[in-house]
Design a protein around this motif. Structure first.
Motif, PDB file in Angstrom:
ATOM      1  N   PHE A   1       0.823  -1.205   0.000  1.00 44.57           N
ATOM      2  CA  PHE A   1       0.000   0.000   0.000  1.00 44.57           C
ATOM      3  C   PHE A   1       0.861   1.262   0.000  1.00 44.57           C
ATOM      4  CE2 PHE A   1      -4.018  -1.983   2.146  1.00 44.57           C
ATOM      5  CZ  PHE A   1      -4.272  -2.670   0.979  1.00 44.57           C
ATOM      6  N   PHE A   2       2.082   1.141  -0.507  1.00 49.61           N
ATOM      7  CA  PHE A   2       3.036   2.237  -0.477  1.00 49.61           C
ATOM      8  C   PHE A   2       2.475   3.508  -1.106  1.00 49.61           C
ATOM      9  CE2 PHE A   2       6.647   4.201  -2.986  1.00 49.61           C
ATOM     10  CZ  PHE A   2       7.145   4.945  -1.939  1.00 49.61           C
ATOM     11  N   THR A   3       1.941   3.408  -2.303  1.00 46.95           N
ATOM     12  CA  THR A   3       1.461   4.605  -3.000  1.00 46.95           C
ATOM     13  C   THR A   3       0.308   5.249  -2.261  1.00 46.95           C
ATOM     14  OG1 THR A   3       2.174   3.695  -5.138  1.00 46.95           O
ATOM     15  CG2 THR A   3       0.549   5.478  -5.170  1.00 46.95           C
ATOM     16  N   LYS A   4      -0.630   4.446  -1.771  1.00 44.27           N
ATOM     17  CA  LYS A   4      -1.758   4.986  -1.017  1.00 44.27           C
ATOM     18  C   LYS A   4      -1.278   5.686   0.251  1.00 44.27           C
ATOM     19  CE  LYS A   4      -4.506   2.168   1.297  1.00 44.27           C
ATOM     20  NZ  LYS A   4      -5.596   1.210   1.617  1.00 44.27           N
ATOM     21  N   ASN A   5      -0.373   5.041   0.977  1.00 42.28           N
ATOM     22  CA  ASN A   5       0.188   5.643   2.188  1.00 42.28           C
ATOM     23  C   ASN A   5       0.894   6.955   1.859  1.00 42.28           C
ATOM     24  OD1 ASN A   5       1.281   2.595   3.924  1.00 42.28           O
ATOM     25  ND2 ASN A   5      -0.766   3.405   3.581  1.00 42.28           N
ATOM     26  N   LYS A   6       1.740   6.914   0.834  1.00 37.00           N
ATOM     27  CA  LYS A   6       2.567   8.070   0.502  1.00 37.00           C
ATOM     28  C   LYS A   6       1.722   9.287   0.147  1.00 37.00           C
ATOM     29  CE  LYS A   6       4.535   8.300  -3.551  1.00 37.00           C
ATOM     30  NZ  LYS A   6       5.444   8.108  -4.715  1.00 37.00           N
ATOM     31  N   GLU A   7       0.750   9.108  -0.706  1.00 35.85           N
ATOM     32  CA  GLU A   7      -0.053  10.247  -1.150  1.00 35.85           C
ATOM     33  C   GLU A   7      -0.818  10.875   0.013  1.00 35.85           C
ATOM     34  OE1 GLU A   7       0.281  11.643  -4.062  1.00 35.85           O
ATOM     35  OE2 GLU A   7       1.796  10.093  -4.396  1.00 35.85           O
ATOM     36  N   PHE A   8      -1.261  10.058   0.953  1.00 37.40           N
ATOM     37  CA  PHE A   8      -1.964  10.591   2.123  1.00 37.40           C
ATOM     38  C   PHE A   8      -0.991  11.261   3.082  1.00 37.40           C
ATOM     39  CE2 PHE A   8      -4.197   9.824   6.301  1.00 37.40           C
ATOM     40  CZ  PHE A   8      -5.200  10.768   6.083  1.00 37.40           C
ATOM     41  N   GLN A   9       0.140  10.620   3.333  1.00 37.20           N
ATOM     42  CA  GLN A   9       1.096  11.155   4.299  1.00 37.20           C
ATOM     43  C   GLN A   9       1.681  12.487   3.850  1.00 37.20           C
ATOM     44  OE1 GLN A   9       3.757   7.813   4.608  1.00 37.20           O
ATOM     45  NE2 GLN A   9       2.698   6.965   6.388  1.00 37.20           N
ATOM     46  N   LYS A  10       1.874  12.649   2.560  1.00 30.57           N
ATOM     47  CA  LYS A  10       2.444  13.903   2.058  1.00 30.57           C
ATOM     48  C   LYS A  10       1.578  15.108   2.410  1.00 30.57           C
ATOM     49  CE  LYS A  10       3.919  13.707  -2.232  1.00 30.57           C
ATOM     50  NZ  LYS A  10       4.004  13.242  -3.664  1.00 30.57           N
ATOM     51  N   SER A  11       0.294  14.871   2.684  1.00 32.25           N
ATOM     52  CA  SER A  11      -0.603  15.966   3.045  1.00 32.25           C
ATOM     53  C   SER A  11      -0.671  16.189   4.556  1.00 32.25           C
ATOM     54  CB  SER A  11      -2.020  15.670   2.529  1.00 32.25           C
ATOM     55  OG  SER A  11      -2.609  14.575   3.246  1.00 32.25           O
ATOM     56  N   LEU A  12      -0.010  15.330   5.326  1.00 33.43           N
ATOM     57  CA  LEU A  12      -0.158  15.375   6.781  1.00 33.43           C
ATOM     58  C   LEU A  12       0.916  16.181   7.487  1.00 33.43           C
ATOM     59  CD1 LEU A  12      -1.109  11.646   7.541  1.00 33.43           C
ATOM     60  CD2 LEU A  12      -2.647  13.620   7.375  1.00 33.43           C
ATOM     61  N   HIS A  13       2.142  16.184   6.944  1.00 34.61           N
ATOM     62  CA  HIS A  13       3.241  16.783   7.699  1.00 34.61           C
ATOM     63  C   HIS A  13       4.391  17.109   6.757  1.00 34.61           C
ATOM     64  CE1 HIS A  13       6.410  17.175  10.781  1.00 34.61           C
ATOM     65  NE2 HIS A  13       5.437  17.338  11.645  1.00 34.61           N
ATOM     66  N   ARG A  14       5.041  18.241   6.983  1.00 35.27           N
ATOM     67  CA  ARG A  14       6.150  18.673   6.125  1.00 35.27           C
ATOM     68  C   ARG A  14       7.359  17.752   6.237  1.00 35.27           C
ATOM     69  NH1 ARG A  14       6.298  21.273  10.793  1.00 35.27           N
ATOM     70  NH2 ARG A  14       8.275  21.905  11.782  1.00 35.27           N
ATOM     71  N   GLY A  15       7.456  17.000   7.324  1.00 34.41           N
ATOM     72  CA  GLY A  15       8.594  16.112   7.524  1.00 34.41           C
ATOM     73  C   GLY A  15       8.481  14.792   6.800  1.00 34.41           C
ATOM     74  N   TYR A  16       7.319  14.509   6.223  1.00 36.29           N
ATOM     75  CA  TYR A  16       7.125  13.243   5.523  1.00 36.29           C
ATOM     76  C   TYR A  16       7.560  13.420   4.078  1.00 36.29           C
ATOM     77  CZ  TYR A  16       4.146  12.504   9.649  1.00 36.29           C
ATOM     78  OH  TYR A  16       3.664  12.410  10.940  1.00 36.29           O
ATOM     79  N   ILE A  17       8.841  13.179   3.832  1.00 34.70           N
ATOM     80  CA  ILE A  17       9.439  13.434   2.524  1.00 34.70           C
ATOM     81  C   ILE A  17      10.269  12.225   2.107  1.00 34.70           C
ATOM     82  CG2 ILE A  17       9.548  15.912   2.958  1.00 34.70           C
ATOM     83  CD1 ILE A  17      12.625  15.517   3.322  1.00 34.70           C
ATOM     84  N   GLY A  18      10.822  12.306   0.903  1.00 32.41           N
ATOM     85  CA  GLY A  18      11.779  11.310   0.435  1.00 32.41           C
ATOM     86  C   GLY A  18      11.112  10.114  -0.205  1.00 32.41           C
ATOM     87  N   TYR A  19      10.581   9.220   0.634  1.00 30.34           N
ATOM     88  CA  TYR A  19       9.933   7.992   0.164  1.00 30.34           C
ATOM     89  C   TYR A  19      10.849   7.198  -0.767  1.00 30.34           C
ATOM     90  CZ  TYR A  19       5.788  10.141   2.203  1.00 30.34           C
ATOM     91  OH  TYR A  19       4.909  10.719   3.071  1.00 30.34           O
TER      92      TYR A  19
END
Length: 366
Positions: free
Chosen positions: A211-229
């Protein structure tokens, strides 16, 4: 499939302990790298436990860029440790020119815990962008009492290069989380190597997250520190940080977010309203696929948990002085040969296992 491990001790331990935990599991890693996060530092860092420690690998120009930024933002350098490498011939390591571990004092105007936490995050993100844009290096962590090292190559040779076999009391800590493998599912870059770190939270994983893509797209909207992937396992860290740091929920809810119970089982629970609300509101943070997680928390505790089908191995064992988590029991046998093996714990798919700072082990059923 990779292998992960962690050691938590009442007395400071050397990185060689983590290496001896990991190397017997060689069939589960491919000798493509070594990375570790050390927390609760002693030795040369014992006098600066409340001061942020910057961990980076860079070129000479990268070092100058970092120094210029820190000076212009009123960080005062207090101490520095630059490893003197053992450059034996034919070592399998893709070494950077410089490895810098530097303690700073906070700018005078930043005097609350919350403000300092945000400043350290913003500083690390700014330094990462500077080094990324220039191609001059990598910054892994900037946090009090935490050191991060990541490198590409054979773990044994990396340990030789950094003199990690030499237990001279210089580089020691009570908590070490490590992995002996680069991220070979994607491009091999240093940022992709486990463990990952964010604002006091450390995490490594064995397995994959479909579920990497689903997680990533949601997390990117949650916090500025969620980067890289650079790795699908970074999702696990960001969700841990979001649940505990941002939402300030108890740790047992983390498991309900990443591997929620089936709806039919929720209906039988007294806390079904809470668990249903979690499942509905954070559905995009659910993970899937075979995986095991080891994590370190800002307060020094360690934890482990598995996917909902228990498709990746993990075992926990210890004695009165040390407790370790390992993908395979051979790792525990190497560093804790005299432990009571009847007390070893093989976590199941429905629980979180926590090691407290007194080494008490607690098991929470989902």
């Amino acid at each position: 499939m990779c292998r992960i491990g962690a050691v938590k001790s009442k007395v400071p331990i050397h990185p060689s302990k983590a290496l001896h935990l990991m190397l017997p599991q060689q069939e589960g890693h491919d000798n493509s790298g070594f990375a570790m996060v050390m927390q609760d530092l002693f030795g040369i860092f014992s006098g600066y436990k409340d001061k942020p420690l910057l961990s980076l690998a860079c070129t000479q120009q990268g070092a100058h860029l970092v120094e210029d930024y820190m000076d212009s933002h009123n960080f005062v350098q207090l101490a520095e440790w630059i490893p003197v490498p053992d450059k034996k011939p034919n070592l399998d390591i893709k070494a950077m020119p410089y490895y810098i571990f530097r303690n700073y004092d906070y700018p005078e105007h930043v005097d609350t815990k919350e403000a300092r936490e945000e400043l350290l995050l913003d500083t690390r993100l700014a330094l990462r962008k500077i080094l990324d844009d220039s191609g001059e290096g990598y910054v892994y962590s900037f946090w009090p009492d935490v050191l991060t090292l990541k490198e590409i190559g054979d773990p044994r040779d990396i340990a030789t290069y950094f003199r990690l076999w030499d237990d001279n009391g210089c580089l020691v800590a009570r908590n070490i989380i490590a992995q002996c493998r680069q991220n070979t599912n994607y491009d091999i870059v240093r940022y992709a190597a486990h463990p990952f770190f964010l604002q006091g939270y450390t995490l490594c994983a064995n397995g994959e997250n479909t579920f990497f893509t689903k997680n990533k797209e949601f997390q990117k909207s949650l916090h500025r520190g969620y980067i890289g992937y650079e790795s699908d396992s970074q999702n696990f860290l960001y969700t841990l940080h979001y649940v505990l740091h941002e939402l300030k929920w108890p740790i047992n809810y983390y498991k309900h977010v990443i591997t929620p119970l089936p709806f039919e089982e929720l209906e039988t629970r007294e806390d079904k309203d809470v668990l249903l609300a979690i499942r509905q509101s954070l559905a995009n943070l659910e993970i899937n696929g075979p995986n095991t997680i080891i994590a370190g928390l800002p307060d020094g505790r360690m934890m482990t948990c598995c996917d909902s089908k228990k498709l990746r191995p993990v075992v926990l064992g210890g004695d009165d002085e040390t407790v370790a988590i390992s993908s395979e029991v051979c790792g525990l046998n190497e560093i804790l040969p005299n432990r009571d093996t009847t007390k070893d714990i093989y976590p199941n798919e429905r629980e979180v296992v926590m090691i407290g700072n007194d080494l008490e082990v607690t098991r929470w059923k989902q």
